[in-house]
Motif scaffolding. Structure first.
Motif, PDB file in Angstrom:
ATOM      1  N   PHE A 136       1.020  -1.675   0.229  1.00 29.84           N
ATOM      2  CA  PHE A 136       0.058   0.356  -0.008  1.00 29.84           C
ATOM      3  C   PHE A 136       0.879   0.939   0.275  1.00 29.84           C
ATOM      4  CE2 PHE A 136      -2.209  -2.899   2.405  1.00 29.84           C
ATOM      5  CZ  PHE A 136      -3.193  -3.346   1.539  1.00 29.84           C
ATOM      6  N   GLN A 172      -3.985   1.964  -2.537  1.00 28.48           N
ATOM      7  CA  GLN A 172      -3.957   1.716  -1.210  1.00 28.48           C
ATOM      8  C   GLN A 172      -5.850   2.176  -0.897  1.00 28.48           C
ATOM      9  OE1 GLN A 172      -2.075   4.716   1.119  1.00 28.48           O
ATOM     10  NE2 GLN A 172      -1.751   3.123   3.157  1.00 28.48           N
ATOM     11  N   GLY A 173      -6.335   1.273  -0.060  1.00 26.62           N
ATOM     12  CA  GLY A 173      -7.725   1.560   0.268  1.00 26.62           C
ATOM     13  C   GLY A 173      -8.322   2.899   1.370  1.00 26.62           C
ATOM     14  N   TYR A 206      -4.839 -10.409   3.960  1.00 26.86           N
ATOM     15  CA  TYR A 206      -4.778  -9.242   4.638  1.00 26.86           C
ATOM     16  C   TYR A 206      -2.987  -9.471   5.319  1.00 26.86           C
ATOM     17  CZ  TYR A 206      -4.933  -4.024   6.112  1.00 26.86           C
ATOM     18  OH  TYR A 206      -3.832  -2.946   6.787  1.00 26.86           O
ATOM     19  N   ASN A 257     -11.457  -8.115   1.818  1.00 30.06           N
ATOM     20  CA  ASN A 257     -10.618  -7.793   1.459  1.00 30.06           C
ATOM     21  C   ASN A 257      -8.945  -8.662   1.336  1.00 30.06           C
ATOM     22  OD1 ASN A 257      -8.501  -6.082  -0.121  1.00 30.06           O
ATOM     23  ND2 ASN A 257      -7.726  -5.120   2.512  1.00 30.06           N
ATOM     24  N   TYR A 282     -14.668  -4.543   6.948  1.00 35.73           N
ATOM     25  CA  TYR A 282     -15.606  -3.935   5.785  1.00 35.73           C
ATOM     26  C   TYR A 282     -17.815  -4.630   6.540  1.00 35.73           C
ATOM     27  CZ  TYR A 282     -11.114  -2.773   3.743  1.00 35.73           C
ATOM     28  OH  TYR A 282     -10.164  -2.439   3.886  1.00 35.73           O
ATOM     29  N   LYS A 312     -13.456   2.286   8.582  1.00 35.31           N
ATOM     30  CA  LYS A 312     -13.626   2.588   7.014  1.00 35.31           C
ATOM     31  C   LYS A 312     -15.399   3.032   7.518  1.00 35.31           C
ATOM     32  CE  LYS A 312     -10.657  -0.158   6.919  1.00 35.31           C
ATOM     33  NZ  LYS A 312      -9.197   0.154   6.173  1.00 35.31           N
ATOM     34  N   PHE A 345     -13.194  -2.724  -2.760  1.00 35.95           N
ATOM     35  CA  PHE A 345     -12.214  -2.801  -4.114  1.00 35.95           C
ATOM     36  C   PHE A 345     -13.050  -3.490  -4.546  1.00 35.95           C
ATOM     37  CE2 PHE A 345      -9.976  -3.029   0.699  1.00 35.95           C
ATOM     38  CZ  PHE A 345      -9.622  -1.883   0.333  1.00 35.95           C
ATOM     39  N   ARG A 363      -6.270  -5.530  -7.292  1.00 37.04           N
ATOM     40  CA  ARG A 363      -7.743  -4.442  -6.765  1.00 37.04           C
ATOM     41  C   ARG A 363      -7.786  -3.285  -7.174  1.00 37.04           C
ATOM     42  NH1 ARG A 363      -6.905  -3.979  -0.605  1.00 37.04           N
ATOM     43  NH2 ARG A 363      -6.326  -1.485  -1.527  1.00 37.04           N
TER      44      ARG A 363
END
Ligand code: PMP
Ligand code: GLN
Length: 385
Positions: free
Chosen positions: A19, A36-37, A124, A173, A204, A235, A320, A365
């Motif tokens: 990330f 990166q989320g 993850y 994820n 999530y 999140k 994602f 992703r």
């Protein structure tokens, strides 16, 4: 005696996270960052105002080690409303510095040298290093695209007398799939008569698009007696930089996790906790509306990519989307993501980095926690390949 002052690494194979790498590359090449989320829009005004309010009122000293009482109580009520189980705010809820700290503290508290920990790849990136530092050994099942479903037959072969912990993540994820009730039933059936704990990463939980909705381990009466459920406000409230999360676990497990948390961070910043408590009470609609909010962004990106060379995989949860690029390139996924960032101006995350075994699929992703204008601009570039 000679010495080098270069310590022998406890994590010799570990580099900087993908990330951090991809976000840096995106910045360097001025690329649109779907790697990166994190959202490129702000969280709720009310939450920000409450933070400022509590800071100005002087709530600036240490919070209680386990978390501010008002926040733990709000979490207990939210858990009861959503999952039909009311955890004890004093003994079963611990506020942590993001989900990352909760995961680390839970693994450190439970895993002893030689213990085995089962996880499902792609997984993850924070799980395995924590297990390694605790002296544990990872046992992995690699899930296969496009469904990424657990093979429960094969799962039994991973179990051994040393198995201590199973780590699951739903919504998942990076695969964007979710666990069904039947997965929890199969897990229970496999571990019921063994002293094996469950670490359920549910960061999530509010971004789930299926009709059935999110299945939490906390809604499983048997499993929750041996489970740690991990959540993240980052999140849920579009504030990944606040780094506030929490875990819910039975009193005996929470007590052990708190022994680690006590010396990892001791406590989490006070005004953010107070603001989050206010937010949970005042605007529960915020997280109830998240599936609709994120479904619109997901569908926007899917639609904008419909004329591209990418094949889009189903997305049941998380923010994602997986895209299969086999039709546009022969590069491996890590090289493709670098190429994409440098030449097309869109940064993405390769999937193989989440797997210990070879993962030869050509999947990337894309994070759709972005404004529609960002998603459309990125898709326009991707459609030109
Ligand atoms: N677990 C998963 C599956 C995640 O995707 C993330 C962060 N994106 C985390 C844990 C860590 O959450 P936090 O930022 O609250 O530490
Ligand atoms: N969890 C985020 C993601 O999956 C990244 C968090 C981080 O950068 N450590 O993109």
């Amino acid at each position: 005696m000679s010495y080098s002052l270069i310590p022998e690494s406890k994590l010799p194979a570990l580099g900087t996270t993908i990330f951090t790498q991809m976000s840096a590359l995106a910045q360097q090449h001025n690329a649109i960052n779907l790697s990166q989320g994190f959202p490129d829009f702000d969280g709720p005004r009310y939450l920000q105002q409450r933070l400022a309010h509590h800071v100005s009122l002087g709530a600036n000293q240490y919070a209680p080690m386990t978390g501010v009482a008002a926040l733990r109580e709000a979490i207990a009520d939210k858990t009861a409303a959503l999952y039909g189980y009311q955890p004890d705010a004093n003994d079963e809820i611990t506020v942590t510095a993001g989900a990352t700290e909760a995961l680390y503290a839970a693994i450190t508290a439970l895993v002893r040298p030689g213990d085995e920990v089962i996880c499902f790849d792609p997984s993850y990136d924070s799980y395995a290093p924590a297990v390694t530092l605790a002296g544990g050994v990872m046992k992995r099942q690699t899930l296969q695209p496009p469904a990424f479903r657990v093979d429960w037959q094969a799962f039994h072969q991973l179990l051994s007398p040393r198995t201590r912990l199973v780590i699951l993540n739903t919504p998942h994820n990076p695969s964007a799939t979710v666990w069904q009730q039947s997965d929890f039933a199969a897990l229970w059936q496999a571990i019921a008569d063994k002293e094996i704990y469950v670490l359920s990463d549910e960061v999530y939980e509010h971004i789930c698009f299926t009709d059935e909705g999110h299945h939490s381990v906390l809604a499983q009466p048997h499993l929750r007696e041996r489970a740690i459920a991990v959540s993240s406000f980052g999140k849920t409230f579009h504030m990944t930089g606040w780094k506030v999360g929490y875990c819910v676990a039975p009193p005996a497990l929470s007590a052990e996790i708190r022994k680690v948390h006590q010396y990892l961070t001791f406590s989490v910043n006070t005004p953010a906790q107070l603001a989050l408590a206010d937010m949970l009470r005042a605007e529960p609609q915020h997280y109830r509306d998240l599936p609709t909010f994120y479904r619109a962004r997901r569908d926007c990106l899917v639609q904008a990519l419909s004329n591209s060379g990418f094949k889009i995989l189903p997305c049941e949860g998380t923010y994602f989307l997986l895209a299969d690029y086999s039709a546009v390139s022969d590069l491996d996924d890590v090289s493709f993501c670098r190429w994409l960032t440098e030449n097309v101006g869109v940064a993405a995350i390769p999937l193989s980095v989440f797997c210990a075994e070879r993962f030869p699929h050509r999947l990337i992703r894309l994070c759709f926690a972005k404004r529609e204008t960002t998603l459309i601009a990125a898709a326009e570039r991707l459609c030109q390949i």
